[in-house]
Scaffold this active site. Structure first.
Site, PDB file in Angstrom:
ATOM      1  N   SER A  41       0.851  -1.188   0.000  1.00  0.00           N
ATOM      2  CA  SER A  41       0.000   0.000   0.000  1.00  0.00           C
ATOM      3  C   SER A  41       0.893   1.246   0.000  1.00  0.00           C
ATOM      4  O   SER A  41       1.683   1.434  -0.904  1.00  0.00           O
ATOM      5  CB  SER A  41      -0.962  -0.038   1.187  1.00  0.00           C
ATOM      6  OG  SER A  41      -1.983   0.901   1.047  1.00  0.00           O
TER       7      SER A  41
ATOM      8  N   ASP B 119      -9.652  -4.086  -5.364  1.00  0.00           N
ATOM      9  CA  ASP B 119      -9.064  -3.257  -4.309  1.00  0.00           C
ATOM     10  C   ASP B 119      -9.805  -1.926  -4.208  1.00  0.00           C
ATOM     11  O   ASP B 119      -9.961  -1.205  -5.194  1.00  0.00           O
ATOM     12  CB  ASP B 119      -7.588  -2.995  -4.626  1.00  0.00           C
ATOM     13  CG  ASP B 119      -6.816  -2.464  -3.426  1.00  0.00           C
ATOM     14  OD1 ASP B 119      -7.413  -1.752  -2.604  1.00  0.00           O
ATOM     15  OD2 ASP B 119      -5.621  -2.773  -3.331  1.00  0.00           O
TER      16      ASP B 119
ATOM     17  N   HIS C 239      -7.959  -5.101  -1.184  1.00  0.00           N
ATOM     18  CA  HIS C 239      -6.748  -4.524  -0.620  1.00  0.00           C
ATOM     19  C   HIS C 239      -6.053  -5.461   0.369  1.00  0.00           C
ATOM     20  O   HIS C 239      -4.833  -5.448   0.480  1.00  0.00           O
ATOM     21  CB  HIS C 239      -7.103  -3.209   0.080  1.00  0.00           C
ATOM     22  CG  HIS C 239      -5.930  -2.312   0.311  1.00  0.00           C
ATOM     23  ND1 HIS C 239      -5.175  -1.778  -0.719  1.00  0.00           N
ATOM     24  CD2 HIS C 239      -5.370  -1.847   1.458  1.00  0.00           C
ATOM     25  CE1 HIS C 239      -4.216  -1.017  -0.213  1.00  0.00           C
ATOM     26  NE2 HIS C 239      -4.302  -1.050   1.095  1.00  0.00           N
TER      27      HIS C 239
END
Length: 686
Positions: free
Chosen positions: A539, A624, A659
């Site tokens: 991320s 995501d 995610h």
């Protein structure tokens, strides 16, 4: 890899011009918000096919590692029960099942009432995640929230606990949080915008009514604020917290009056962050008002709006960041961080001497566990270190007695903590800042002679601190002689709020410099071999990886970037995407020329150059909700065009996940095994 041709994405010039600077994005076409374009899906499938073909030599090792990782898991693990109202509540796992079972008992040794089997709820679904689970105050109803697409859009359902019947109530597109009013007939939840995925509206739902009839209680007008909802420990107030990067506000509503409206305790003031804990008619306040690292103050509800009337309990201290607070009937429990280590301090409210809980490891994580009752003289905490599995302790506050171990995570496979050594270093960065580093290695495999491989991890954003926690997965690294290091770079908050401020906005480059400087120092100090360094981040940590390999690729054999945030300028210019406007205080607002130019100077996508890059493993999820799949897809396509080497560049797209990767207790280890197999194969540790 010889004989296997990587996918080549076609180029279609897409000009982007801001502040007199023109960028050409040749791979903009890979963005498909509906995720239905045949051409885009075909390209992603081609990347997956290439990944599968190139990964074939690593696959046997991946399977071995997967069995090794899940082999350490206690298949019948259960949490330590906690007492709430008339029952003891807990969750437990059973055998090979991926998801927990939630249960309760009237007495600890009594008969179990099974509240929910998440495995039944997940049956037939490729992805399943539970967002929240909340029992009504009279303990007769159970509300749960579930995500089955991995977009973090949760549906709330309600079950009667006497009959097991599911009510007709179904609340879609929520953020997963659930709060009951005292009447057991109303619940409060936050609805998300299906496009931006921002939770910006609070609704009150009456049982039995259709969702369309739910009352809008609050709507957030400022898209830079997140909302969260909870309850005071005495259950008398429902708390609505409004937070942006640098500003917060708390609003309250009487839990006995679900038809009422929220009112702010103190209206938001730019740059002022505060949180509250209620005790009787008083509120204890963690605030950064005239206190960079926060201080603790106290006020009544009626006087709260006047900060000048607040009473100071713990003054500001530049060396100590106050982080968390638990207010019991007779005790204040304060968690703070000093020189990167968390401490817990007990302040009796009867005037007795204050004291602290002592911990011995060189690096560790400690925090407040489930403490659901304000009228209690006992405190539950959790503790772990890189070589100590998570432990739950009970402290009798009346005696300041030694803590009693309730449970320690059981690690199968012959784990012995005595085999592992944890170290904590401070590395000099190029500008003189001292960067904390947590190191762990297996004693009998380590030689400080520059021969060991190094796995270095980093994040460095949002003030989020990567704790020196226990992770059974990294034993697979340590047992093969790999030194594991976490670089607590600026942008996190390991050394307090100034450490965070020094790694965001116009000082973001410090995060990248810190990570690189830690690598160089660990090589010079003999902790690892110069040609055996691998690194990983996800991320915002993927942004860290992307910047590092643009700026110093020669120092890394291989890098894994998971769901990486790599097209920062384009994303932050697009207010239709999740998280954009909320994060101007983190990255900068590129609509402003100075911020635009600075962000452009380090944006991983925009700074790819014709040079050699490390071996790269990039992962993403098609669904995501945080970092859209097309960011890493474009990044990989451009890297393939520019990189001047024969190193592997593998891109794995999970066509079902979001995610957080795969769901399930065991399945998520597939991703870890993939990364480790990639690194081990390249390091010759297979």
């Amino acid at each position: 890899m010889s004989g296997i041709t990587p996918p080549v994405a076609r180029k279609q010039a897409h000009p982007l011009k801001h502040h007199g600077i023109e960028r050409i994005d040749d791979y903009h076409w890979l963005r498909d918000d509906e995720r239905q374009s045949p051409e885009v899906l075909a390209h992603l499938e081609a990347e997956n096919a290439y990944h599968k073909a190139c990964f074939a030599p690593f696959e046997p090792l991946q399977q071995t590692l997967f069995q090794e990782l899940i082999g350490r898991v206690d298949k019948d693990e259960s949490s330590v029960p906690y007492r709430w109202h008339q029952h003891w509540y807990y969750k437990r796992y059973q055998g090979e099942q991926e998801y927990p079972l939630f249960g309760r008992k009237r007495e600890l040794e009594g008969e179990e009432q099974l509240l929910l089997d998440a495995n039944e709820r997940a049956q037939g679904k490729e992805f399943y995640s539970m967002g929240g689970l909340s029992v009504s105050p009279d303990e007769t109803l159970l509300a749960i929230s579930e995500d089955t697409l991995s977009r973090r859009l949760y549906r709330i359902s309600i079950k009667r606990l006497d009959t097991g019947e599911w009510l007709s109530d179904s609340l879609s597109d929520t953020d997963g949080e659930i709060v009951w009013a005292k009447d057991n007939q109303h619940i409060f939840y936050i609805a998300k915008d299906p496009q931006t995925l921002l939770g910006n509206r609070v609704y009150c739902h009456r049982l039995g009514d259709p969702q369309a009839n739910d009352r809008l209680v609050y709507q957030e007008a400022d898209d830079s604020f997140y909302l969260s909802i909870g309850k005071s420990l005495d259950e008398s107030r429902i708390l609505l917290t409004h937070e942006s990067t640098l500003t917060s506000e708390v609003s309250i509503l009487d839990a006995n009056q679900p038809e009422a409206c929220f009112k702010p305790l103190l209206a938001r003031e730019t740059g002022h962050e505060y949180s509250v804990a209620k005790r009787g008619e008083e509120y204890y306040i963690l605030t950064n008002w005239q206190a960079v690292n926060f201080r603790l103050m106290k006020a009544t509800e009626s006087s709260f709006a006047d900060k000048r009337s607040w009473q100071e309990i713990i003054p500001a201290d530049e060396s100590r960041r106050l982080e968390d607070l638990l207010v019991l009937k007779d005790y204040l429990v304060v968690q703070y961080r000093q020189q990167g280590l968390s401490q817990i301090r007990i302040l009796p409210l009867n005037g007795a001497p204050e004291y602290e809980l002592d911990f011995d490891d060189a690096a560790y994580v400690v925090g407040l566990d489930v403490n659901p009752t304000q009228d209690s003289h006992h405190l539950r905490i959790y503790y772990a270190s890189p070589s100590t599995p998570e432990s739950i302790y009970l402290v009798d506050l009346t005696q300041a007695s030694p803590r009693r171990l309730l449970k320690q995570e059981r690690v199968l496979g012959g784990f012995d903590s005595q085999h592992y050594q944890t170290e904590r270093l401070f590395i000099d960065a190029r500008d003189g800042a001292k960067v904390p580093v947590t190191l762990v290695y297996r004693k009998d495999k380590f030689r400080q002679d520059g021969s060991n491989p190094l796995y270095q991890y980093g994040y460095g954003a949002y003030g989020y601190t990567i704790e020196p926690d226990f992770d059974s997965a990294i034993l697979s690294l340590l047992d093969r002689g790999v030194v594991y290091a976490v670089a607590h770079v600026r942008g996190g908050e390991m050394l307090g709020r100034p450490w965070y401020d020094a790694g965001r906005l116009m000082q973001k480059q410090n995060s990248f410099n810190d990570f690189i400087d830690v690598t160089l120092a660990l090589v010079e100090l003999g902790y690892c071999a110069r040609d055996k360094v691998v690194a990983s981040g996800g991320s915002a940590g993927g942004l860290l990886m992307g910047a590092v390999i643009n700026q110093a690729p020669q120092h890394y054999l291989a890098v894994a970037a998971h769901v990486p945030f790599v097209d920062i300028v384009t994303t932050m210019l697009d207010e239709s995407l999740p998280l954009t406007t909320n994060e101007y205080d983190e990255w900068g607002n590129p609509n402003q020329a100075e911020a635009y130019r600075y962000m452009l100077s380090y944006s991983p996508y925009d700074n790819i150059s014709r040079q050699a890059y490390p071996h790269l493993l990039v992962t993403t999820g098609l669904h995501d909700s945080q970092v859209q799949y097309f960011e890493p897809a474009k990044w990989v396509a451009k890297l393939r065009e520019y990189k001047q080497d024969e190193h592997l560049l593998l891109f794995h797209i999970d066509m079902e996940a979001g995610h957080g990767g795969k769901s399930g207790r065991y399945r998520h280890f597939e991703d870890t095994a993939e990364e480790y197999a990639f690194f081990f194969g390249l390091l010759g540790l297979a």
